[in-house]
Design an enzyme around this catalytic site. Structure first.
Site, short mmCIF file in Angstrom:
data_model
loop_
_atom_site.label_atom_id
_atom_site.label_comp_id
_atom_site.label_asym_id
_atom_site.label_seq_id
_atom_site.Cartn_x
_atom_site.Cartn_y
_atom_site.Cartn_z
N HIS A 82 0.90 -1.37 0.47
CA HIS A 82 0.27 -0.10 -0.48
C HIS A 82 0.98 1.77 -0.12
O HIS A 82 2.01 1.72 0.77
CB HIS A 82 -0.89 -0.07 1.56
CG HIS A 82 -2.10 1.16 1.13
ND1 HIS A 82 -2.10 2.46 1.43
CD2 HIS A 82 -3.36 0.53 0.63
CE1 HIS A 82 -3.13 3.12 0.78
NE2 HIS A 82 -4.00 1.54 0.58
N PRO A 83 0.65 2.59 -0.88
CA PRO A 83 1.93 3.65 -0.89
C PRO A 83 0.90 4.92 0.16
O PRO A 83 1.39 5.49 -0.01
CB PRO A 83 1.37 3.69 -2.63
CG PRO A 83 -0.46 3.63 -2.44
CD PRO A 83 -0.39 2.18 -1.76
N CYS A 84 0.53 4.45 1.16
CA CYS A 84 -0.12 5.54 1.90
C CYS A 84 1.02 6.56 2.83
O CYS A 84 0.79 7.46 2.95
CB CYS A 84 -1.34 5.31 2.58
SG CYS A 84 -0.60 3.69 4.11
N ARG A 85 2.43 5.54 3.08
CA ARG A 85 3.48 6.14 3.21
C ARG A 85 4.47 6.30 2.37
O ARG A 85 5.84 7.09 3.02
CB ARG A 85 4.20 5.38 4.58
CG ARG A 85 2.81 4.48 5.40
CD ARG A 85 2.59 6.31 6.24
NE ARG A 85 2.91 6.63 7.13
CZ ARG A 85 3.31 6.78 8.75
NH1 ARG A 85 2.60 5.24 8.95
NH2 ARG A 85 4.25 7.64 8.91
#
Length: 312
Positions: A258-261
């Site tokens: 997941h690219p959220c960070r």
């Protein structure tokens, strides 16, 4: 190997569906904010992808003909990046049992952190995690890697040793060191070797790259999700890494980091580099990205730039 609960799976599914809708509704960035917040425009993603393909021939661009699966803000022949048949020699649990080699890279006091699975190991023999990599990103040179995965040692070869620093590639890049995938070797008593197909897409909601993976056993049979979970760091499974539909290719679903960070991590890396009086260029984004994402999938050997020379 932990499996997601029904509640957790439902939450992940709803969240993923909502983010896919949000991505479609998000405006496409035109102006660069890379230095301000570590994010990329689609044009910068293509630039970074070209640089990765130029230096690491195991990666290539993939085009998408079907309009419903194609992103209009990316070139038709450069929709996402792929590396196929990437070897995975061990299960993640085998690595994570070596606790003395782990250290958490935290962005803040409340952050769960990224796991440095190579802490304390000789950096000349193992891939550097970004926690020790960041201060050394001023100069980058790539040494020739043989198909067996070892650095070339032929006395008559002109490819031995570094081929130049990062600054050498800014205006007119020289011929790259061609990095080939190592051949899979069967070892008596060893864990069965798996292979993975890896993809890097552009996420228009987070404005960052996103890594996808799908695995196969030693006979080429597709792995089920529970088997692929065995090759993901337990610290990230079902949180950073989830099973989701790929934006460009048909089912089955694939594991995704997941690219959220991602932007936050990249911004922190840039800050560390700047404190050392250096500057991280946008076209090197994916090389650095693949370094810090390695902690999530520590046994999938996609990083053939282990001979990447990082000089202060």
């Amino acid at each position: 190997m932990a499996t997601p609960t029904v509640t957790q799976s439902a939450f992940n599914a709803v969240k993923s569906a909502g983010l896919r809708i949000a991505e479609k509704l998000s405006s496409v960035p035109k102006e660069s904010t890379f230095k301000e917040n570590g994010k990329l425009t689609p044009d910068e993603f293509v630039q970074a992808g070209d640089y990765l393909v130029f230096h690491c021939r195991t990666w290539s661009w993939v085009g998408v003909k079907k309009q419903s699966k194609r992103k209009s803000y990316l070139p038709e022949n450069k929709q996402f990046l792929q590396a196929k048949n990437v070897p995975c020699y061990k299960r993640s649990k085998q690595v994570e049992e070596m606790h003395y080699n782990e250290q958490i890279l935290q962005l803040s006091a409340d952050d769960e952190g990224w796991v440095d699975t190579h802490h304390g190991i000789n950096l000349e023999e193992e891939a550097e995690d970004i926690s020790v990599l960041a201060p050394q990103l001023g100069k980058v040179s790539i040494s020739h890697v043989t198909p067996s995965g070892d650095q070339g040692d032929d006395e008559d070869s002109d490819d031995d040793g570094p081929i130049g620093s990062l600054e050498d590639f800014l205006d007119e890049p020289p011929d790259p060191a061609v990095v080939q995938q190592p051949k899979l070797k069967a070892t008596k008593g060893a864990t069965s070797t798996r292979t993975y197909d890896l993809n890097i897409t552009y996420d228009n909601y987070y404005n960052t790259p996103r890594l996808w993976l799908f695995g196969y056993d030693e006979n080429g049979k597709a792995l089920v999700p529970e088997q692929m979970y065995e090759d993901v760091s337990m610290d990230h499974l079902h949180k950073t890494v989830t099973l989701e539909p790929h934006p460009h290719v048909p089912p089955p679903d694939r594991l995704s980091v997941h690219p959220c960070r991602h932007a936050e991590v990249m911004k922190k890396i840039m800050s560390v580099v700047e404190e050392d009086g250096r500057e991280l260029k946008v076209h090197t984004y994916l090389l650095v990205f693949l370094k810090f994402v390695q902690s999530v999938i520590p046994t999938i050997e996609y990083d053939y730039t282990k001979q990447l020379s990082l000089a202060t």
